[in-house]
Design a protein around this motif. Structure first.
Motif, PDB file in Angstrom:
ATOM      1  N   THR A  42      -5.302   3.733  -9.925  1.00 40.63           N
ATOM      2  CA  THR A  42      -6.428   2.797  -9.806  1.00 40.63           C
ATOM      3  C   THR A  42      -6.062   1.625  -8.913  1.00 40.63           C
ATOM      4  OG1 THR A  42      -7.195   3.378 -12.015  1.00 40.63           O
ATOM      5  CG2 THR A  42      -8.017   1.320 -11.073  1.00 40.63           C
ATOM      6  N   ALA A  43      -4.851   1.091  -9.099  1.00 41.28           N
ATOM      7  CA  ALA A  43      -4.415  -0.075  -8.321  1.00 41.28           C
ATOM      8  C   ALA A  43      -4.332   0.249  -6.835  1.00 41.28           C
ATOM      9  CB  ALA A  43      -3.070  -0.568  -8.840  1.00 41.28           C
ATOM     10  N   GLY A 100       0.825  -1.194   0.000  1.00 35.50           N
ATOM     11  CA  GLY A 100       0.000   0.000   0.000  1.00 35.50           C
ATOM     12  C   GLY A 100       0.861   1.246   0.000  1.00 35.50           C
ATOM     13  N   LEU A 101       0.220   2.427   0.018  1.00 40.52           N
ATOM     14  CA  LEU A 101       0.952   3.686   0.002  1.00 40.52           C
ATOM     15  C   LEU A 101       1.377   4.138   1.394  1.00 40.52           C
ATOM     16  CD1 LEU A 101      -1.162   5.727  -2.585  1.00 40.52           C
ATOM     17  CD2 LEU A 101       1.111   4.725  -2.931  1.00 40.52           C
ATOM     18  N   GLY A 102       0.572   3.824   2.404  1.00 38.64           N
ATOM     19  CA  GLY A 102       0.846   4.310   3.749  1.00 38.64           C
ATOM     20  C   GLY A 102       1.900   3.490   4.464  1.00 38.64           C
ATOM     21  N   ALA A 145      -5.822   2.686  -5.271  1.00 37.62           N
ATOM     22  CA  ALA A 145      -7.156   3.007  -4.748  1.00 37.62           C
ATOM     23  C   ALA A 145      -7.935   1.736  -4.433  1.00 37.62           C
ATOM     24  CB  ALA A 145      -7.912   3.862  -5.763  1.00 37.62           C
ATOM     25  N   ARG A 146      -7.764   0.722  -5.265  1.00 32.98           N
ATOM     26  CA  ARG A 146      -8.438  -0.554  -5.031  1.00 32.98           C
ATOM     27  C   ARG A 146      -7.861  -1.275  -3.818  1.00 32.98           C
ATOM     28  NH1 ARG A 146      -7.556  -2.542  -9.626  1.00 32.98           N
ATOM     29  NH2 ARG A 146      -5.800  -3.898  -9.079  1.00 32.98           N
ATOM     30  N   GLY A 147      -6.575  -1.146  -3.629  1.00 34.68           N
ATOM     31  CA  GLY A 147      -5.921  -1.746  -2.469  1.00 34.68           C
ATOM     32  C   GLY A 147      -5.392  -3.135  -2.753  1.00 34.68           C
ATOM     33  N   TYR A 148      -4.682  -3.630  -1.780  1.00 33.95           N
ATOM     34  CA  TYR A 148      -4.008  -4.925  -1.871  1.00 33.95           C
ATOM     35  C   TYR A 148      -5.018  -6.030  -1.557  1.00 33.95           C
ATOM     36  CZ  TYR A 148      -0.532  -8.532  -0.647  1.00 33.95           C
ATOM     37  OH  TYR A 148       0.218  -9.680  -0.565  1.00 33.95           O
ATOM     38  N   GLN A 149      -5.274  -6.903  -2.519  1.00 37.47           N
ATOM     39  CA  GLN A 149      -6.269  -7.959  -2.345  1.00 37.47           C
ATOM     40  C   GLN A 149      -5.732  -9.286  -2.889  1.00 37.47           C
ATOM     41  OE1 GLN A 149      -9.770  -6.541  -4.389  1.00 37.47           O
ATOM     42  NE2 GLN A 149     -10.208  -4.972  -2.857  1.00 37.47           N
ATOM     43  N   PRO A 150      -4.742  -9.879  -2.203  1.00 29.47           N
ATOM     44  CA  PRO A 150      -4.193 -11.145  -2.688  1.00 29.47           C
ATOM     45  C   PRO A 150      -5.095 -12.319  -2.312  1.00 29.47           C
ATOM     46  CG  PRO A 150      -3.128 -10.547  -0.658  1.00 29.47           C
ATOM     47  CD  PRO A 150      -4.057  -9.406  -0.982  1.00 29.47           C
ATOM     48  N   ALA A 151      -4.946 -13.401  -3.033  1.00 30.10           N
ATOM     49  CA  ALA A 151      -5.704 -14.619  -2.712  1.00 30.10           C
ATOM     50  C   ALA A 151      -5.129 -15.308  -1.485  1.00 30.10           C
ATOM     51  CB  ALA A 151      -5.675 -15.557  -3.921  1.00 30.10           C
ATOM     52  N   PHE A 152      -3.815 -15.201  -1.281  1.00 29.00           N
ATOM     53  CA  PHE A 152      -3.163 -15.871  -0.143  1.00 29.00           C
ATOM     54  C   PHE A 152      -3.235 -14.998   1.110  1.00 29.00           C
ATOM     55  CE2 PHE A 152      -0.046 -13.595  -2.717  1.00 29.00           C
ATOM     56  CZ  PHE A 152       0.541 -12.754  -1.786  1.00 29.00           C
ATOM     57  N   SER A 153      -3.058 -15.631   2.269  1.00 28.70           N
ATOM     58  CA  SER A 153      -3.004 -14.913   3.550  1.00 28.70           C
ATOM     59  C   SER A 153      -1.546 -14.717   3.960  1.00 28.70           C
ATOM     60  CB  SER A 153      -3.753 -15.694   4.631  1.00 28.70           C
ATOM     61  OG  SER A 153      -5.112 -15.829   4.299  1.00 28.70           O
ATOM     62  N   GLU A 206       4.452   4.844  -8.683  1.00 27.68           N
ATOM     63  CA  GLU A 206       3.420   5.863  -8.882  1.00 27.68           C
ATOM     64  C   GLU A 206       3.452   6.469 -10.270  1.00 27.68           C
ATOM     65  OE1 GLU A 206       4.115   8.578  -5.712  1.00 27.68           O
ATOM     66  OE2 GLU A 206       3.221   7.290  -4.182  1.00 27.68           O
ATOM     67  N   LYS A 207       4.589   6.338 -10.956  1.00 28.00           N
ATOM     68  CA  LYS A 207       4.715   6.877 -12.310  1.00 28.00           C
ATOM     69  C   LYS A 207       4.193   5.910 -13.372  1.00 28.00           C
ATOM     70  CE  LYS A 207       8.779   9.664 -11.122  1.00 28.00           C
ATOM     71  NZ  LYS A 207      10.227   9.896 -11.406  1.00 28.00           N
ATOM     72  N   LYS A 208       3.903   4.672 -12.961  1.00 22.86           N
ATOM     73  CA  LYS A 208       3.456   3.676 -13.946  1.00 22.86           C
ATOM     74  C   LYS A 208       1.975   3.847 -14.267  1.00 22.86           C
ATOM     75  CE  LYS A 208       4.891  -0.499 -13.736  1.00 22.86           C
ATOM     76  NZ  LYS A 208       5.208  -1.884 -13.303  1.00 22.86           N
TER      77      LYS A 208
END
Length: 828
Positions: free
Chosen positions: A118-119, A79-81, A121-129, A111-113
């Motif tokens: 959008t990515a 994430g960004l924070g 803002a959506r946040g980190y949502q991996p399938a694994f824990s 951030e330049k990519k």
């Protein structure tokens, strides 16, 4: 169109971030935000290399490399924070900021990519824990559930982790973590854990297992008979407590007062770890002078025999390489060999590292300190009787080797405990008792007063002795130099490098003149202290078993004492920094075992770690600036094993800088007590470092009192200690010496005397001394010459020639120049 593009291109960029100072925090920012801003600013200015290690474009793992330092670190972006991301660098691990320059560099590039906004803002949502570690003032394990997390795992996680605090694992539930990981595996769910989290978890579980094992091994604790019989000599209860404390913690600092047996506690802990926890390789790091003593005491206390029990690492690189390959239980090396031997130490892979006299690495910028922190071991025991000598920052380096997270980041520690004035200068420390509480889990410290029933009593005397006329003349000449420089300081608040050198030299000459004129002019020996000491010995040695230790900063003081000893037929040994380390044990043994050897002459440079408890009297011919050095001297005889009352005698020249120095100890003692001994939590420094130094000079020279010169007839006789010639006093101390580092040490040559010398006389004096020094250097059996300095490690000799006063030096140069011109004219 072209004009519009040009205008757009030249327009200022919006939201340009402010530039932060690295030394002064902005008034409108908290220290945390300032430190994070600095890392963000610095990281985004770098030209690191960046490599994505997975197929994910943003929330991925990266390798950040620095071609200049040839280093690379693994970075995980979530994430960004701050807080959720990870970097394997030391700054991220210890700063408690949740970010570092490598993370900020990576985020700036991402951030330049295209698609970054959008990515994120959506946040980190991996399938694994994930199991990961966060450090927000306290390190904690966190759980982050993946989108494919099975219901059974989610339910177990809800019961194990504190969901109200971002999925934190409570301290008391670490043992349940193994079952949780096993459940995730049975469900076929991918659960990722990062290295720092795994190391932290393993450390906690190992500590629990050690504590349980120790309780089973020694159910009666420090009085358990099996613990008492662990070594060849019985442990005192407090020593058994120290050994158990070190083993239970795994990495610990034993900061007992000097003389309470820290060495035997470390050896006992090593034996417990070896017999019950699988430790088979122990590395001891100590000053060069103590290597053979450590070897002797490991053999003596542990009962292990042969070179394989404890091997001293010495010789050239090839020899040391051979020694590190051998299978030994313990290897003993010195601080100076850490950096060049890091690869050899890493290959040998010690499981326990014992660091003796750890105050040697109080400055974390030294080569030895940096090398020490690169040594990886499961267990560590740090020994020091003076973990804090001068200032708060000294604790940081020592404690960081034991536990880099214990004191928290340096920026935070200093922000919370330093007191600054409006200009940002450090004027004192506050809240020191809090640091003591923070250190309690990893540091055990006992004072002699706490175990006094097991120690003999000690008496201290300050004996004021008079000065001779010649001594006073030398003292006053240098005092005048000091006064002029202090007056210049008062007017300008500035001292040039030349004035600072002149000041420290003059202060030292004042101190040297207090012992005898011989220390400044070898043609004379006017002084009272040596005769005062001889009179003391005449009474002391009426007891045929009595022995004494005599300390002085200068070996020339030894010379004048030796004359008195030889005139009386009293046996002695002289122990100083110029004595090779392999010759030192024999001198100690002679003093201990030879009844005719009654006096042990020592300098501070050679005294570290000496055990001389077979003497009961200690005489300080001169006082050191630092109270820790004074206590180190006294602890050579006032320590465990001493069976007699200890007498400490300090000779102080009346009406001199030494009398002013009686007030030198209070500040540094109070600083140490505030943190280590639960004393006053508020201490004032005042001003900048140089300002404090000058105030201390004024303070000490202003308290010299009035002196009275003894007449030649009085000087020739002996003045009995305690009579009219020597006044017994007890000085009230209320302020100390800041950070004065003036004075030549063991073996240093004093400046030439210039009184009454014309240039040719001064040059003749230099030439005569030079020839004498060369003769001494070429003859290994010759007496030590004060101009010859010998490296105790390599044996290499160097010549240090003192210079006359600037005016005399100029006259000599002019005379030699005229002579050279005359010679050239004759040749022409």
């Amino acid at each position: 169109m072209t004009s519009k593009r040009r205008n757009l291109k030249s327009a200022p960029k919006p939201n340009k971030e402010p530039k932060f100072s690295r030394t002064h925090a902005p008034a409108d920012l908290s220290p945390v935000d300032w430190q994070r801003g600095l890392r963000r600013q610095f990281g985004r200015e770098q030209a690191f290399g960046l490599e994505n290690l997975t197929s994910e474009p943003f929330f991925s793992e990266f390798r950040v490399s620095n071609s200049a330092s040839k280093s690379s670190y693994r970075v995980a972006i979530r994430g960004l924070g701050p807080g959720g991301n990870f970097c394997s660098c030391p700054d991220y691990a210890s700063s408690e900021l949740g970010t570092c320059k490598h993370l900020e560099f990576t985020l700036a590039r991402l951030e330049k990519k295209r698609g970054a906004r959008t990515a994120f803002a959506r946040g980190y949502q991996p399938a694994f824990s994930e199991l990961y570690l966060r450090n927000d003032g306290k390190r904690r394990v966190h759980f982050r559930a993946g989108t494919d997390c099975p219901p059974a795992v989610s339910k177990a996680a809800a019961g194990l982790f504190d969901t109200e605090h971002a999925g934190t694992l409570p301290d008391e539930r670490f043992r349940e973590l193994e079952a949780f990981v096993s459940l995730a595996s049975k469900c076929g769910h991918e659960l990722r854990a990062y290295d720092d989290a795994l190391d932290f978890i393993a450390g906690r579980l190992d500590a629990d297992r050690r504590a349980s094992t120790l309780d089973q091994l020694f159910p009666r604790g420090i009085v358990d008979p099996k613990l008492r019989a662990l070594l060849k000599v019985p442990l005192y209860p407090y020593q058994a407590e120290g050994a158990l404390f070190a083993v239970r913690n795994g990495r610990a600092l034993i900061g007992d007062d000097m003389g309470l047996g820290k060495t035997i506690q470390a050896i006992a802990a090593a034996e417990i770890l070896a017999r019950h926890f699988g430790v088979s390789k122990v590395l001891v790091i100590c000053p060069t002078s103590l290597k053979y003593q450590w070897q002797s005491e490991i053999t003596r206390f542990s009962g292990r025999k042969g070179k394989n029990a404890a091997r001293v690492i010495s010789g050239g690189r090839a020899q040391r390489q051979k020694d590190y390959v051998l299978e030994d239980f313990c290897k003993i090396t010195n601080y100076e060999k850490l950096q060049p031997d890091l690869d050899l130490i890493a290959a040998w892979a010690p499981e326990l590292v014992i660091v003796d006299e750890a105050q040697r690495v109080k400055n974390w910028n030294t080569i030895a300190a940096r090398a020490l922190k690169r040594i990886d071991s499961s267990y560590a025991i740090v020994l020091t009787g003076t973990p804090l000598e001068n200032k708060l920052e000294e604790l940081i380096s020592i404690v960081q080797f034991v536990d880099q997270h214990r004191l928290g980041p340096t920026w935070k520690l200093l922000h919370e405990h330093q007191v600054k004035d409006e200009a940002g200068r450090v004027t004192g420390y506050t809240g020191l008792e809090k640091i003591g509480q923070t250190l309690a889990p990893v540091m055990i410290r006992r004072r002699k007063s706490e175990v006094l029933r097991q120690l003999p009593s000690r008496t201290d005397q300050n004996l004021l002795v008079p000065m001779t006329e010649m001594q006073l003349l030398l003292h006053q000449e240098n005092a005048d130099v000091v006064a002029k420089i202090v007056q210049r300081w008062r007017k300008t608040r500035f001292l040039s490098d030349k004035d600072q050198r002149r000041l420290t030299c003059a202060l030292q000459n004042m101190r040297m003149s207090c012992n005898s004129t011989y220390l400044l002019d070898q043609e004379t020996d006017h002084g009272v202290k040596a005769d005062e000491l001889a009179a003391l010995f005449d009474k002391l040695f009426a007891d045929p078993k009595a022995k004494a230790v005599v300390f002085s900063q200068w070996t020339r003081t030894h010379d004048i004492i030796i004359r008195r000893l030889e005139a009386r037929g009293i046996g002695y040994v002289s122990f100083h920094g110029g004595v090779p380390s392999d010759k030192r044990p024999a001198l100690v043994e002679r003093f201990r075992d030879d009844p005719s050897c009654r006096v042990f002459l020592s300098t501070d440079a050679g005294s570290t770690g000496l055990n001389l408890q077979h003497a009961s009297t200690l005489v300080n011919m001169d006082l050191p600036w630092n109270p820790a050095v004074l206590e180190q001297r006294i602890a050579r005889i006032h320590r465990m094993g001493q069976v007699r009352q200890v007498q400490v005698v300090n000779f102080v020249a009346k009406g001199t800088i030494e009398e002013g120095m009686l007030s030198v100890l209070a500040f540094k003692r109070s600083l140490s007590a505030g943190i280590l001994d639960g004393g006053n939590g508020e201490i004032s420094l005042g001003g900048s470092r140089l300002n404090r130094f000058m105030k201390d000079v004024e303070n000490v020279t202003g308290r010299m009192g009035e002196g009275e010169a003894v007449t030649p007839s009085e000087e020739a006789g002996t003045i009995v200690a305690g009579s009219a010639g020597a006044e017994d006093i007890n000085a009230d101390v209320d302020t100390g010496m800041g950070e004065l580092a003036a004075g030549q040490t063991d073996g240093a040559a004093p400046p030439l005397r210039d009184i009454g010398l014309d240039p040719w006389q001064a040059l003749m004096q230099v030439g005569t001394q030079f020839v004498t020094a060369l003769a001494a250097a070429s003859n290994p059996n010759a007496a030590a010459h004060p101009w010859i300095e010998r490296d105790s490690i390599t044996g290499a000799q160097s010549l240090k020639i003192p210079l006359p006063a600037p005016e005399t030096a100029r006259q000599i140069a002019d005379a030699l120049s005229s002579l050279a011109d005359s010679f050239r004219n004759r040749i022409a």
